[in-house]
Enzyme design. Sequence first.
Site, mmCIF file in Angstrom:
data_model
loop_
_atom_site.group_PDB
_atom_site.id
_atom_site.type_symbol
_atom_site.label_atom_id
_atom_site.label_comp_id
_atom_site.label_asym_id
_atom_site.label_seq_id
_atom_site.Cartn_x
_atom_site.Cartn_y
_atom_site.Cartn_z
ATOM 1 N N GLY A 120 -4.318 -8.151 -1.717
ATOM 2 C CA GLY A 120 -4.939 -7.675 -0.493
ATOM 3 C C GLY A 120 -4.338 -8.286 0.753
ATOM 4 O O GLY A 120 -4.529 -7.779 1.856
ATOM 5 N N CYS B 127 -10.603 -2.554 2.116
ATOM 6 C CA CYS B 127 -10.647 -2.455 0.654
ATOM 7 C C CYS B 127 -11.970 -2.955 0.057
ATOM 8 O O CYS B 127 -12.536 -2.314 -0.832
ATOM 9 C CB CYS B 127 -9.470 -3.193 0.034
ATOM 10 N N VAL C 188 0.836 -1.205 0.000
ATOM 11 C CA VAL C 188 0.000 0.000 0.000
ATOM 12 C C VAL C 188 0.867 1.249 0.000
ATOM 13 O O VAL C 188 0.572 2.237 -0.682
ATOM 14 C CB VAL C 188 -0.965 -0.007 1.197
ATOM 15 N N HIS D 153 -10.604 -6.598 -6.510
ATOM 16 C CA HIS D 153 -11.615 -7.379 -5.790
ATOM 17 C C HIS D 153 -12.927 -7.345 -6.573
ATOM 18 O O HIS D 153 -13.340 -6.287 -7.078
ATOM 19 C CB HIS D 153 -11.863 -6.797 -4.406
#
EC number: 1.2.1.11
Length: 333
Positions: A172, A142, A12, A233
């Site tokens: 993720g 997220c 991130v 996602h």
Amino acid sequence: MRAAVLGATGMVGRTFVRLLEGHPWFKVKTLVASERSAGKRYGELVPEAPEEFKELEVVSLSDFLREPDVDLVFNALPASVSGEVEEKLAERVPVFTNARAHRYDDDVPILVPEVNPEHLKLVELQREGRGWEGFIVTNPNCSTAILTVSLAPLREFGIRDVRVATMQAISGAGFSGLSALAIHDNVIPLIEGEEWKIENESRKILRRLERSIVPAEFTVSAIATRVPVLHGHTEAVFIELERGSIDELREAFESFDPLRKLDLPSYERPIVYEEVPQPRLHRERGKGLTVTVGRLEESARGFKYVVTGHNLVRGAAGGSVLNAELAKRLGYI
């Protein structure tokens, strides 16, 4: 404004750095990482670093906290260390964080600019109640970020119940979150703590703000899975509404563009309708900030649709950058 990125070498953190390259409002002056990374050039640690930051020397968190000479902070540190760090920094400067440490504090907004910009008013309560010059603004988990962007235009139809099954990308889980042997040729139907976050953060984000946040009156149920996709996602959403037709819902999706007039530097159209959303084809849409909605159909208890979005951009660093831009535009920083 002078900015720092904490956790700049993580997945991130790298996304923060990439998104902030050449930013017209925020100039990254400090990159913060672990003690073992301190003193090294960012380009040594992150070969794909933007040219603007390759020669910037990384500092340790302890050194930065002694003299945080910046105007705002973007935090990509783990939640396990973020709580105290964010509070210490917020005494002096605004903190825009991807960590969950303060998401559930009553006076801290979980902000998605297109969904609940009015929740920024909570920073006034923080400053008043905690005696801070700065404040903390969190962005959601997220999956929650992607889901709530898709739910926002449907609020006008009266949301009664939301059920969602997520198919979440391996990024993720971070660099060391999953082994190749675990995810290859597999679907893992458990992401620890993820379902609770989706169910509870969504309801906080979509709540009304009075003096405090009034709970949303609908329910959210989630099941989270990890799938062998690198980024992006995808979520299958089943929603019960008080009213509305297929045509009205699709029009709501396609016309949703609430912050266009604010002219935020990173802002992109938040939703695009595409009949068959797919992460490999659509995750980079709008530089990763646009979610793609499709497969809108009637179901036994209302409607169903599929939404996909970039988990590291819309679901993490990009959302935080947008939060900071909104705060600046509205005069909070």
